[in-house]
Design a protein around this motif. Structure first.
Motif, PDB file in Angstrom:
ATOM      1  N   ARG A  17      39.038 -40.753  42.781  1.00 35.47           N
ATOM      2  CA  ARG A  17      39.920 -41.538  41.930  1.00 35.47           C
ATOM      3  C   ARG A  17      40.761 -42.456  42.815  1.00 35.47           C
ATOM      4  NH1 ARG A  17      41.553 -40.787  36.741  1.00 35.47           N
ATOM      5  NH2 ARG A  17      40.862 -38.609  36.673  1.00 35.47           N
ATOM      6  N   THR A  22      43.765 -45.580  42.925  1.00 33.28           N
ATOM      7  CA  THR A  22      44.763 -46.347  42.203  1.00 33.28           C
ATOM      8  C   THR A  22      44.673 -47.804  42.650  1.00 33.28           C
ATOM      9  OG1 THR A  22      46.449 -45.842  43.877  1.00 33.28           O
ATOM     10  CG2 THR A  22      46.317 -44.379  41.987  1.00 33.28           C
ATOM     11  N   ARG A  23      45.191 -48.687  41.824  1.00 35.42           N
ATOM     12  CA  ARG A  23      45.112 -50.112  42.135  1.00 35.42           C
ATOM     13  C   ARG A  23      45.695 -50.390  43.518  1.00 35.42           C
ATOM     14  NH1 ARG A  23      47.932 -55.086  38.685  1.00 35.42           N
ATOM     15  NH2 ARG A  23      47.231 -56.754  40.069  1.00 35.42           N
ATOM     16  N   ASP A  83      43.082 -49.301  38.643  1.00 36.14           N
ATOM     17  CA  ASP A  83      42.841 -47.867  38.736  1.00 36.14           C
ATOM     18  C   ASP A  83      41.357 -47.624  38.482  1.00 36.14           C
ATOM     19  OD1 ASP A  83      45.526 -47.602  39.135  1.00 36.14           O
ATOM     20  OD2 ASP A  83      45.977 -46.816  37.139  1.00 36.14           O
TER      21      ASP A  83
END
Length: 232
Positions: free
Chosen positions: A37, A39-40, A105
């Motif tokens: 995962r 995040t931006r 994201d």
């Protein structure tokens, strides 16, 4: 997305790169995959990092880019869900030659080099799928170079707006809405245009009543006129 419940073999089965594999082959390959995962703004990798995997975007978007010593960026590619990147660098066994950064994201699959090479040893057919994927990317990059060399900035921008209706230009009627997936500055870099020129061309097209601009929504008022306008 529930990361713990993510069905990796099932996800691999819907990707063209892996759809022809037998279930047991996908199960084996899935064991060499890791879900990440982002995040931006997170970096997937940087220039000089070891390239011991390739990646598939599940959700979000990733930009591949290079930077000048002065900090100027040139975006090489925007990678969307279902698309992969870094395969060629992985096979070269060389450090990464560009940067990869999450534009939003995102969730990506990291496919380890060891898993790929192990699968090729089990079944050489798998290498043909990998070669096909790399060839598609090469074809796209050649088209980009052709566009930079032979087409004006106006033509490149119009081509981008019409990229999803290219096969229907002759028959398209009515208004077609295009949603820009990222900022105008990012798309400008992808097309080798300055943000100022990008905005100027958009407003010229709007003044000609070819498009209407609503933030990231571009309404194409006449597809055929827009397509021919770029050749003037």
């Amino acid at each position: 997305m529930d990361m713990e419940q993510f069905d990796m073999p099932r996800y691999l089965s819907v990707l063209p790169l892996f759809s022809d594999l037998f279930p047991e082959e996908r199960e084996r390959l899935a064991r060499g995959c890791q879900l990440r995962r982002m995040t931006r703004g997170d970096m997937v990798f940087r220039v000089g990092d070891p390239c011991d995997a390739f990646y598939i975007v599940v959700l979000g978007q990733v930009k591949l880019y290079v930077s000048s010593p002065a900090g100027q960026e040139k975006i090489v590619e925007l990678v969307s869900p279902g698309q992969s990147f870094a395969e060629a660098m992985m096979f070269l066994s060389m450090p990464c030659i560009l940067n990869a950064q999450a534009l939003a994201d995102s969730v990506i699959v990291c496919v380890s080099k060891q898993a790929v090479f192990s699968e090729i040893e089990h079944d050489p057919r798998f290498s043909l799928h990998m070669l096909a994927g790399i060839s598609r990317r090469l074809h796209g990059l050649v088209k980009d170079v052709e566009g930079y060399a032979l087409h004006s900035g106006m033509q490149r921008l119009i081509g981008y707006l019409l990229r999803d209706v290219e096969d229907e230009i002759s028959s398209a009627v009515g208004i077609v809405t295009v949603s820009l997936p990222v900022s105008k500055a990012t798309i400008a870099s992808r097309l080798s245009l300055t943000p100022e020129y990008f905005s100027r061309v958009l407003h010229e097209l709007e003044a000609e009543r070819l498009i209407e601009i609503d933030k990231r929504e571009i309404r194409i008022l006449d597809v055929q006129r827009l397509a021919s306008y770029g050749s003037h």
